[in-house]
Design an enzyme around this catalytic site. Structure first.
Site, PDB file in Angstrom:
ATOM      1  N   CYS A  78      -5.321   4.080  -5.700  1.00  0.00           N
ATOM      2  CA  CYS A  78      -4.302   3.939  -6.730  1.00  0.00           C
ATOM      3  C   CYS A  78      -3.292   5.093  -6.673  1.00  0.00           C
ATOM      4  O   CYS A  78      -2.512   5.148  -5.736  1.00  0.00           O
ATOM      5  CB  CYS A  78      -4.954   3.771  -8.100  1.00  0.00           C
ATOM      6  SG  CYS A  78      -3.875   2.916  -9.253  1.00  0.00           S
ATOM      7  N   HIS A 171      -9.247   0.503  -7.999  1.00  0.00           N
ATOM      8  CA  HIS A 171     -10.188   1.594  -8.315  1.00  0.00           C
ATOM      9  C   HIS A 171     -11.615   1.227  -7.885  1.00  0.00           C
ATOM     10  O   HIS A 171     -12.385   0.709  -8.701  1.00  0.00           O
ATOM     11  CB  HIS A 171     -10.191   1.846  -9.830  1.00  0.00           C
ATOM     12  CG  HIS A 171      -9.030   2.622 -10.328  1.00  0.00           C
ATOM     13  ND1 HIS A 171      -9.095   3.959 -10.678  1.00  0.00           N
ATOM     14  CD2 HIS A 171      -7.750   2.253 -10.537  1.00  0.00           C
ATOM     15  CE1 HIS A 171      -7.919   4.370 -11.089  1.00  0.00           C
ATOM     16  NE2 HIS A 171      -7.082   3.356 -11.009  1.00  0.00           N
ATOM     17  N   GLU A 173     -14.111   3.020  -7.546  1.00  0.00           N
ATOM     18  CA  GLU A 173     -15.137   3.888  -8.151  1.00  0.00           C
ATOM     19  C   GLU A 173     -15.593   3.365  -9.515  1.00  0.00           C
ATOM     20  O   GLU A 173     -16.563   3.867 -10.074  1.00  0.00           O
ATOM     21  CB  GLU A 173     -14.603   5.331  -8.275  1.00  0.00           C
ATOM     22  CG  GLU A 173     -13.687   5.628  -9.459  1.00  0.00           C
ATOM     23  CD  GLU A 173     -12.265   5.071  -9.303  1.00  0.00           C
ATOM     24  OE1 GLU A 173     -12.001   4.312  -8.363  1.00  0.00           O
ATOM     25  OE2 GLU A 173     -11.419   5.402 -10.170  1.00  0.00           O
TER      26      GLU A 173
HETATM   27  N1  GLN Z   1       0.721   4.290 -12.209  1.00  0.00           N
HETATM   28  C1  GLN Z   1       0.024   5.447 -11.710  1.00  0.00           C
HETATM   29  C2  GLN Z   1       0.952   6.362 -10.915  1.00  0.00           C
HETATM   30  O1  GLN Z   1       2.080   6.090 -10.774  1.00  0.00           O
HETATM   31  C3  GLN Z   1      -1.167   5.058 -10.868  1.00  0.00           C
HETATM   32  C4  GLN Z   1      -2.181   4.346 -11.716  1.00  0.00           C
HETATM   33  C5  GLN Z   1      -3.604   4.647 -11.344  1.00  0.00           C
HETATM   34  O2  GLN Z   1      -3.903   5.512 -10.527  1.00  0.00           O
HETATM   35  N2  GLN Z   1      -4.498   3.952 -12.000  1.00  0.00           N
HETATM   36  O3  GLN Z   1       0.519   7.348 -10.416  1.00  0.00           O
END
Ligand code: GLN
Length: 189
Positions: A78, A171, A173
């Site tokens: 992410c 994610h 994890e």
């Molecule tokens: N929207 C977040 C960002 O721009 C990422 C979201 C996440 O890691 N769950 O970093």
């Protein structure tokens, strides 16, 4: 095996637990000295703009860049995917990334109404679906010719690998299924 989890901000704790369950020795990385002792690194989800800022103020950014340039294996999830991407769209102007994988991503690209969703994914190398949790996830817009797409959601890559760099827009994890962490540890050796 000592595996770092970048712990300046975000969802690092559950990554540490997943790695420990698999028999690795997780080490939360907050300083260049922490980084020196690890063989590989996980970059968690969180807020990539805040992580970028904290990486720069802690002096970790250059240390991580040096290790990545020297081939340290890394698994970014992410916000971690955003930090590793070559090109980031809709980032803050001062946001930095390591450009460790030839990928263009758009921050928060899945839009507001579907900020978060869950999806069973077919993943290359896994013999049954992987339940993936997406939280304000980045959308992969372009994948470079050297990168390999390991999973897609509605035709969009969501798990991509290039050499020792693996990135997921979800994610892994957050569930009890640690197969992607296990795959990463296997690659680290
Ligand atoms: N929207 C977040 C960002 O721009 C990422 C979201 C996440 O890691 N769950 O970093």
């Amino acid at each position: 095996m000592r595996v770092g989890v970048l712990a300046v901000q975000g969802a690092f704790a559950r990554h540490g637990a997943a790695l420990a369950e698999l028999g690795a020795e997780p080490c939360f990385v907050r300083t260049p000295a922490d980084l020196a002792g690890v063989r590989a690194l996980v970059m968690p989800g969180g807020e990539s703009t805040a992580m970028s800022r904290l990486l720069l103020t802690s002096g970790l950014f250059d240390a991580v860049q040096e290790r990545l340039d020297a081939g340290m294996p890394v698994f970014g999830t992410c916000a971690g995917m955003i930090l590793l991407a070559g090109e980031v769209l809709d980032g803050r102007p001062d946001q930095r990334s390591f450009a460790a994988i030839d990928l263009t991503v758009r921050r928060n690209g899945y839009g507001r109404q579907v900020d978060s969703f869950e999806q069973d994914l077919t993943v290359a190398g896994l013999d049954s679906p992987f339940h993936a949790v997406f939280i304000r996830a980045p959308v992969v817009i372009r994948v470079g010719p050297q990168a390999e797409v390991l999973a897609e959601h509605e035709g969009v890559p969501v798990l991509v690998r290039q050499g020792g760099v693996t990135v997921a827009s979800f994610h892994p994890e957050l569930t009890e299924d640690h197969r992607l962490h296990a795959q990463f540890l296997q690659e680290v050796g």
